[in-house]
Design an enzyme around this catalytic site. Structure first.
Site, PDB file in Angstrom:
ATOM      1  N   HIS A   1      17.481  -1.716  29.868  1.00 17.92           N
ATOM      2  CA  HIS A   1      17.325  -0.414  30.524  1.00 17.92           C
ATOM      3  C   HIS A   1      17.681  -0.473  32.002  1.00 17.92           C
ATOM      4  CE1 HIS A   1      14.437   1.141  27.192  1.00 17.92           C
ATOM      5  NE2 HIS A   1      15.705   1.266  26.884  1.00 17.92           N
TER       6      HIS A   1
ATOM      7  N   GLU B   1      27.364  27.589  27.826  1.00 17.34           N
ATOM      8  CA  GLU B   1      26.683  26.347  27.431  1.00 17.34           C
ATOM      9  C   GLU B   1      26.291  26.337  25.960  1.00 17.34           C
ATOM     10  OE1 GLU B   1      23.202  25.913  29.892  1.00 17.34           O
ATOM     11  OE2 GLU B   1      22.960  28.073  30.017  1.00 17.34           O
TER      12      GLU B   1
ATOM     13  N   ASP C   1      24.595  21.047  28.264  1.00 13.90           N
ATOM     14  CA  ASP C   1      24.088  21.759  27.094  1.00 13.90           C
ATOM     15  C   ASP C   1      25.199  22.071  26.101  1.00 13.90           C
ATOM     16  OD1 ASP C   1      21.286  22.040  27.066  1.00 13.90           O
ATOM     17  OD2 ASP C   1      21.384  23.427  28.748  1.00 13.90           O
TER      18      ASP C   1
ATOM     19  N   CYS D   1      29.912  23.284  36.078  1.00 13.09           N
ATOM     20  CA  CYS D   1      28.784  22.801  36.881  1.00 13.09           C
ATOM     21  C   CYS D   1      28.023  21.683  36.189  1.00 13.09           C
ATOM     22  CB  CYS D   1      27.830  23.951  37.215  1.00 13.09           C
ATOM     23  SG  CYS D   1      27.122  24.767  35.769  1.00 13.09           S
TER      24      CYS D   1
END
Length: 837
Positions: free
Chosen positions: A459, A696, A720, A767
């Protein structure tokens, strides 16, 4: 002795009632199994039969026994008593203890437990009902030790999959397709899947079993990729639970691999090392030099073995809750900033902090008068040893997550929360560096990381790559023997730590770093200049910000405007919603920070993975597909109206652009535009802000030409749009690395959006995170994007990238990318078409 039939004795004194009358659906539905209940009149729980103690809950409110005939009996004292966190309970037995019929098991404070819980009603549940039958011997009031139930072995086993709702058992076998097998994040994914059902689930592999509730237990089975496991579900919805768990286990890709990058070089064999060089494995590429600093380790004080258990239980619980709070805050910040990798990592950490196997191990040691710090240390080390002994490199790396949590909790227990002072430009060495170590090191400005152990898929490696911090792992213990203060060269890209570099080598590295820094300075120096391609196309480069302070940073960095202001910053981490005045003041602060540039302000987007404490939303099976974005504004119009009024009051309004999130159809846009007009009329405002739509969801991209007819601009949110197009939750613990916005399906939707907008003369921006990726810049320009909104620190780099390109060349080559079959193929083609240093 005949154990086929046992008379179970009353475990409490008080009125007897059937499970169906217990005011708790989990028990009354029979989801956990058949049984009986008593409303107690005494303050001690007794054994209903002889047997062995299988489990004592860490909160000491429940005990599980195994009778001599194999029946497993759960005795659960009170309802919702787990919330008391052990207050008012005293366990009189330990796991593994042999007990006799009538032996005291738990003592409890009747008054304290009654005041702190839903009810004192205590249940006895037969949790392994197959092959057994319970028959009540009385339905009236009983005294402790009186005959209560007849427990009989039927001599036959039930079918392996009873209909859902019957309280039966379902079994199935599956070959594990999860990448890397069942380590931390896949185990967290499996646990999350199981929590959607009331049935209890366990895994069996190689003659061993583990409850799906326990991440450490699951990892301890050592299940690898393509190993076959058996899944057993018991309860009312066992079939549905089994189906969900089998599907989870059979779905590939739960372990995020690093975002597609140039393959990292592997260390040379130890025997092939050069003099003065330690060979390691590249976890994050880069070149750095600087003085060596060793990261300090925590030292436990001696444990005298005379600690007070109650006091130590409280100390551990408080430390765990504090660390959980810190992890939750990190999760919220990662969610706000769209850092999916960080979300996945710390979601797994949160699950480990709640792992019953780990917590029970620590609690058992505390009951033996071991201090909380030593108990936590020993419990973690035991579980780390289990993971490391399995011979699975990925599981061994996941032990680092446990050690990270060990360190965080110990810092609280020992009162050692301070950060080690480390000078900027240092190379930091440690046995292993953990995710919680990394934040302070980045803030200190260290130049690189060197680890004796660890792996390239750990990680901390993922996070180091995200921060652009050179990192070598698996350097061996020699790295910890190097003198502090010695100047080293860390050539992470080539897997080398040079511990005896010549003055010429140090000068060479310094020159290379200086050249890179000069390039960055040149980019920053030209950042205020327009981003224009070599054939004259202007691309606006704005910044994604979350508050006025970040807007000021973006303006100083040369941003052409704010491409996305996330207004959630005003609504999160508080006890009540901001009023209209507070909102107007904040939005005005962002406009003021940006000089004469335009600012795009997105209306509130909560729901899904963002929650407001003061705005309780209904629980949803699929929050990402539920009440969020503009849908929430439609459901709570007063919330949206207040925000729209605040936006209408900023000045000058011509510099304000309003962006609507999660629009999926044209009627939603028309309704909001009409409402904006109505509110402006009520406020006596003639001028209107531009109104845009976020693209999105796939439906918005497919309707882009119709949306553009009524919108002033379109802004593509690739984060998204990726998850909804690829059907992968971007907050999923195991799929983050597979959600790649350069997937050709995404590129086709972007192309269709730009084409639809062009029909009505509207401009399109991006964006999402893809806008900040230099590799993607030529693709987006080629598909017709006219505005890129990026992280403030990347404005200069992305503008410089635009200036290298020819827009017409980008257009022609981007069309070729639409015919490719994968994101990997797109990335490879981009690297060939538009090489970038």
């Amino acid at each position: 002795m005949n154990n086929n039939n046992l008379a179970l004795k009353a475990f409490l004194s008080g009125p007897v009632m059937p499970l169906s009358r217990v005011p708790d659906p989990v028990f009354s539905s029979g989801a956990m199994g058949d049984g009986i209940a008593i409303d107690p009149l005494n303050d001690c729980l007794y054994a209903p039969c002889a047997g062995v103690v299988m489990h004592v809950a860490r909160t000491r409110h429940a005990v599980t026994l195994k009778a001599d005939n194999g029946a497993e009996l759960l005795l659960h004292l009170g309802l919702d008593t787990v919330e008391l966190q052990g207050e008012g309970f005293d366990a009189l037995v330990q796991e593994g203890t042999r007990i006799t019929e009538g032996q005291p098991l738990l003592r409890f404070d009747l008054d304290k437990v009654a005041r702190g819980s839903k009810s004192l009603i205590t249940v006895l549940i037969l949790t392994n009902g197959e092959g057994f039958q319970l028959r009540p011997l009385t339905t009236t009031c009983v005294d402790v030790g009186a005959p209560l139930l007849q427990l009989s072995r039927t001599g036959s086993a039930p079918a392996t999959a009873e209909p859902a709702g019957s309280g039966g058992e379902s079994r199935g076998h599956v070959r594990v397709a999860l990448h890397g097998g069942l380590h931390a994040r896949p185990a967290a994914l499996l646990r999350k899947s199981a929590q959607a059902f009331s049935s209890r689930a366990e895994l069996r592999f190689a003659g061993r079993s583990a409850s799906v509730d326990s991440l450490v237990g699951i990892m301890g089975l050592g299940v690898g990729e393509q190993d076959e496991v058996e899944v057993i579900c018991r309860g009312a919805d066992s079939e549905a639970a089994l189906h969900a768990l089998l599907e989870t286990l059979a779905t590939a890709g739960a372990e995020p691999t690093p975002q597609p990058v140039t393959p990292l070089p592997v260390a040379a064999p130890r025997g092939a090392e050069e003099p003065g060089v330690l060979a390691g494995v590249c976890a994050s590429p880069g070149l750095a030099s600087g003085p060596l600093v060793r990261l300090g380790a925590l030292h436990l004080p001696d444990d005298r073995g005379d600690s007070q258990p109650d006091e130590q239980h409280r100390a551990l619980d408080q430390a765990l809750e504090r660390v959980r709070g810190d992890v939750r805050a990190t999760l919220q910040q990662a969610a706000r900033q769209g850092h999916a990798d960080e979300e996945a990592i710390f979601t797994a950490h949160l699950a480990l902090l709640e792992d019953p196997g780990l917590l029970d191990a620590a609690d058992l040691l505390i009951d033996q008068r071991v201090s909380a710090a030593h108990a936590w240390h020993r419990a973690v080390q035991t579980h780390c040893g289990i993971l490391q002994s399995l011979g699975n490199p990925l599981l061994a790396e996941r032990a680092n997550d446990l050690r990270d949590l060990e360190k965080r909790v110990l810092r609280v227990l020992l009162g050692n929360d301070g950060e080690q002072a480390i000078a900027a430009g240092s190379l930091v060495a440690a046995q292993e560096i953990t995710p919680s170590d990394l934040g302070p090191l980045v803030r200190a400005g260290v130049a690189g990381l060197c680890m004796a152990e660890g792996g390239a898929t750990s990680h901390v490696a993922i996070l180091a790559r995200a921060k652009g911090l050179p990192c070598l792992v698996a350097l061996g213990p020699q790295v910890l023997e190097l003198d502090e203060g010695r100047v080293l060269v860390l050539d992470a890209s080539n897997g080398r730590l040079e511990y005896a570099p010549s003055a010429e080598r140090i000068a060479q590295v310094a020159m290379q770093r200086e050249q890179r820094e000069q390039a960055r300075q040149q980019q920053r120096a030209r950042a205020r200049q327009a981003a224009v391609t070599r054939d004259g196309r202007h691309i606006e480069v704005g910044a994604n910000v979350a508050n006025p302070e970040e807007a000021a940073e973006a303006f100083a960095a040369g941003a052409d405007g704010v491409g996305l202001l996330r207004t959630e910053f005003l609504f999160l981490d508080r006890q009540q919603a901001p009023n209209e005045e507070e909102q107007q003041h904040a939005y005005q602060g962002v406009l003021d920070a940006m000089g004469e540039s335009r600012v795009i302000i997105r209306t509130i987007d909560v729901g899904g993975d963002k929650h407001l404490a003061y705005l309780p939303l209904p629980a949803e099976e699929n929050p990402a597909l539920g009440l969020r974005g503009i849908r929430l504004g439609q459901a709570l119009p007063q919330l949206l109206d207040q925000q729209l009024r605040a936006l209408l009051r900023v000045a000058p309004i011509r510099r304000c652009r309003v962006l609507l999130p999660m629009v999926s159809e044209v009627d939603e846009l028309i309704a909001i535009r009409q409402r904006l007009d109505q509110l402006a009329h009520e406020l006596g405002i003639e001028e209107r802000p531009e109104l845009g739509v976020m693209i999105e969801v796939p439906s918005a991209a497919l309707l882009a030409d119709q949306l553009a007819e009524h919108a002033d601009f379109l802004s593509i949110g690739t984060n998204d749009l990726s998850q909804y197009t690829l059907a992968m939750d971007r907050c999923h613990a195991g799929l983050a690395a597979r959600i790649d916005a350069l997937h050709p399906a995404l590129l086709r939707l972007i192309a269709q959006t730009c084409a639809g907008a062009a029909r009505h003369g509207r401009w399109v921006g991006v964006c999402g995170a893809l806008a900040s990726e230099a590799l993607a810049t030529p693709v987006l320009i080629g598909l017709g994007v006219q505005e890129l909104s990026v992280s403030p620190g990347l404005v200069g780099e992305i503008k410089a990238r635009v200036r290298e390109l020819n827009a017409e060349d980008c257009r022609q080559r981007s069309q070729e990318l639409l015919a490719l079959g994968s994101a990997r193929a797109v990335r490879d083609a981009c690297a060939r078409f538009w090489p970038h240093a």
